[in-house]
Design an enzyme around this catalytic site. Structure first.
Site, mmCIF file in Angstrom:
data_model
loop_
_atom_site.group_PDB
_atom_site.id
_atom_site.type_symbol
_atom_site.label_atom_id
_atom_site.label_comp_id
_atom_site.label_asym_id
_atom_site.label_seq_id
_atom_site.Cartn_x
_atom_site.Cartn_y
_atom_site.Cartn_z
ATOM 1 N N ASN A 160 -35.894 19.622 25.929
ATOM 2 C CA ASN A 160 -36.737 18.452 25.599
ATOM 3 C C ASN A 160 -36.381 17.194 26.396
ATOM 4 O O ASN A 160 -37.237 16.334 26.608
ATOM 5 C CB ASN A 160 -36.745 18.175 24.086
ATOM 6 C CG ASN A 160 -35.395 17.846 23.524
ATOM 7 O OD1 ASN A 160 -34.373 18.088 24.153
ATOM 8 N ND2 ASN A 160 -35.362 17.303 22.321
ATOM 9 N N GLU A 171 -22.119 11.346 21.002
ATOM 10 C CA GLU A 171 -22.352 11.236 22.442
ATOM 11 C C GLU A 171 -22.742 9.804 22.761
ATOM 12 O O GLU A 171 -23.277 9.088 21.907
ATOM 13 C CB GLU A 171 -23.467 12.189 22.866
ATOM 14 C CG GLU A 171 -23.095 13.644 22.663
ATOM 15 C CD GLU A 171 -24.032 14.600 23.375
ATOM 16 O OE1 GLU A 171 -25.239 14.598 23.050
ATOM 17 O OE2 GLU A 171 -23.575 15.345 24.255
ATOM 18 N N LEU A 219 -27.319 18.799 16.804
ATOM 19 C CA LEU A 219 -28.206 19.858 16.321
ATOM 20 C C LEU A 219 -29.496 19.287 15.722
ATOM 21 O O LEU A 219 -29.867 18.149 15.997
ATOM 22 C CB LEU A 219 -27.433 20.730 15.325
ATOM 23 C CG LEU A 219 -26.069 21.239 15.849
ATOM 24 C CD1 LEU A 219 -25.330 22.037 14.806
ATOM 25 C CD2 LEU A 219 -26.243 22.039 17.141
ATOM 26 N N CYS A 260 -35.037 15.437 18.626
ATOM 27 C CA CYS A 260 -34.266 15.679 17.394
ATOM 28 C C CYS A 260 -34.285 14.451 16.493
ATOM 29 O O CYS A 260 -33.964 14.555 15.308
ATOM 30 C CB CYS A 260 -32.825 16.000 17.733
ATOM 31 S SG CYS A 260 -32.679 17.409 18.781
HETATM 32 C C1 SIN Z 1 -32.666 14.614 21.360
HETATM 33 O O1 SIN Z 1 -33.798 14.830 20.989
HETATM 34 O O2 SIN Z 1 -31.785 15.468 21.210
HETATM 35 C C2 SIN Z 1 -32.223 13.338 22.026
HETATM 36 C C3 SIN Z 1 -33.133 12.226 21.888
HETATM 37 C C4 SIN Z 1 -32.563 10.917 22.378
HETATM 38 O O3 SIN Z 1 -31.553 10.849 23.084
HETATM 39 O O4 SIN Z 1 -33.152 9.916 22.026
#
Ligand code: SIN
Length: 485
Positions: free
Chosen positions: A155, A463, A255, A288
């Site tokens: 993604n 992260e 996750l 996510c």
């Molecule tokens: C993700 O969907 O895992 C990351 C989305 C983001 O860094 O904003």
């Protein structure tokens, strides 16, 4: 094949500074029309072990460089990504499908992880610890973990790699990356730029392949890999967690989520609608951290739904390269089926689509209409599962406690959002929500400088930010004896 129109296309894997062809290859498809963009080397467990060996050999020399020297190379790499931003963005839209404006944004977001960690690693401080014993002096130092494995999702084909590789390389680790089989081209393109920037052979390796389980297992089983970072689904994350137990690796697992987006009666209506759209429909609902459940208090419910419906109905669906397109294709047929099933089940159980509600007329095989569903209840599957599509289910609630209970009624705890203008409520709700991240009157929270990650079934570790750097460092305690008084 359509390679002529795209730049920076590499079709070989990248191991120990060499481009590795393979007799077997797999197709990379454009999700907007199903055409084959190109074919890429299909590697497996044995080539993964070769990459680990290369990373293991390269580690001592890379770790021995100063953080400043590593940072200079990384900054050049980040600059090159920005120089080639348009080519990378077009490659990303071709293999992943997101609207071009979002791809451009992701290239900048991805490059920022490299740039930021290039500087942050210079500040990997230890501590001088006041000794409780005479004659002893105590300090702690930070050292790179060693060889790291990075398993990335489709993604965010660049940013989810650089969010791992940036802190790893900056802190002195070497890396084996397994990009998603759907989106290997961006990974290979940035590897090419890494070579141009001066990243030495073996420091960064990219293993492309369809058999993610075999490659993942080879990474988990190998004791030379000291850390694994994975972004993807919770079931796969749990498998990797178990597989890493044998070699006791350090782990970061980012996750699945099931983000609540709460709108209280006292919210700024326009801001809440705009925040919901930004959070829900980014990357066509395939992040996510996308709002997965819109919980709306009864006093503002009808006005919120009316305004949201109006704006969502005006969204433009089409290929990511199309002018003004904000909703692209879903990644593949499986995703289309999943989103369709969730919506159909909810409608059969009493939900109602105020806009959208099914496959989009633009191309019903690949595009799902941006949808708003009302009369949704917690018993419905789309309240409990990550939708990963452009569907906003709205649940009506009465009290602040109801909202908190609904928000926490899930095993997941990644992102969460709420809108309120009451300062006391903002503190109370932010503290009560079980999630790693909370957007307060804000729908877009991701940034390189803040800790990104979840609780409960949403994973382990953080992260981005200085916490993200720490995940690639070990703390070593040194006790100097015989120092004298
Ligand atoms: C993700 O969907 O895992 C990351 C989305 C983001 O860094 O904003």
């Amino acid at each position: 094949m359509m390679t002529m129109t795209l730049e920076l296309v590499e079709t070989a894997a990248f191991i120990d500074g060499l481009w590795i062809e393979s007799e077997t290859t797999f197709e990379v498809l454009n999700p907007a029309d199903g055409t084959v963009i190109t074919r890429v080397a299909d590697l497996g467990a044995s080539e993964t072990r070769v990459a680990i060996e290369a990373a293991h050999r390269a580690f001592p020399a890379w770790a021995a460089r100063t953080a400043k020297a590593r940072g200079a190379i990384l900054r050049k790499w980040s600059d090159l990504m920005l120089v080639h931003s348009e080519a990378l963005a077009r490659l990303m839209t071709a293999e992943q499908g997101k609207p071009l404006a979002e791809s451009r944004g992701e290239v900048a977001y991805g490059a920022a992880f490299i740039d930021w960690f290039a500087d942050e690693a210079k500040r990997a401080y230890g501590h001088a610890i006041p000794s409780p014993m005479p004659g002893k002096r105590l300090v702690s130092i930070k050292q790179p973990v060693g060889v790291c494995a990075a398993i990335a999702p489709w993604n965010f084909p660049i940013a989810m790699i650089t969010r791992k590789v940036g802190p790893a390389l900056a802190s002195g680790c070497t890396v084996v990356v397994k990009p998603a089989a759907e989106t290997p081209l961006c990974a290979l393109a940035i590897a090419r730029l890494a070579v141009e920037a001066g990243v030495p052979a073996g420091v960064l390796n990219i293993v492309t392949g369809k058999d993610s389980s075999a490659i993942g297992k080879a990474l988990c089983d190998d004791a030379r890999v000291r850390k694994l970072s994975f972004t993807g689904s919770t079931p796969v994350g749990k498998t990797l967690y178990a597989q890493c137990a044998g070699t006791m690796k350090k782990l970061s697992l980012e996750l699945g989520g099931n983000a609540p987006f709460i709108v209280f009666d006292d919210a700024d209506l326009e801001a809440a609608v705009d925040g919901a759209i930004a959070s829900k429909y980014r990357n066509t609902g395939q992040t996510c951290v996308c709002a997965n459940r819109l919980l709306v208090q009864s006093g503002i419910h009808d006005a919120f739904v009316a305004r949201l419906t109006e704006k969502v109905a005006a969204m433009k669906v089409g290929p990511g390269t199309g002018e003004g397109v904000t909703i692209g294709p879903l990644i593949n047929a499986k995703a289309m089926r999943k989103v369709g099933d969730l919506v159909n089940e909810a409608i059969l159980a009493g939900a109602y689509a105020t806009t959208g509600g099914g496959d989009d007329p633009y191309d019903p095989e690949r595009f799902f209409s941006p949808t708003v569903l009302i009369n949704v209840t917690p018993e419905m599957r789309l309240f409990q599962e990550e939708i990963f599509g452009p569907v906003a289910p709205v649940v009506k609630f009465e009290t602040e406690q109801d909202a908190i209970d609904l928000a926490n009624a899930t095993p997941f705890g990644l992102a969460s959002y709420f809108y309120s203008r009451d300062v006391g409520r903002c503190w109370r709700v932010a503290e009560a929500i079980e999630a790693g991240m909370v957007g307060i009157n804000e729908g877009l929270i991701s940034t390189v400088v803040a800790p990104f990650g979840g609780v409960k079934d949403s994973g382990l570790g953080r992260e981005g930010s200085s916490e993200g750097l720490n995940e690639y460092l070990e703390t070593k305690y040194l006790c100097f004896g015989g120092v004298g008084a």
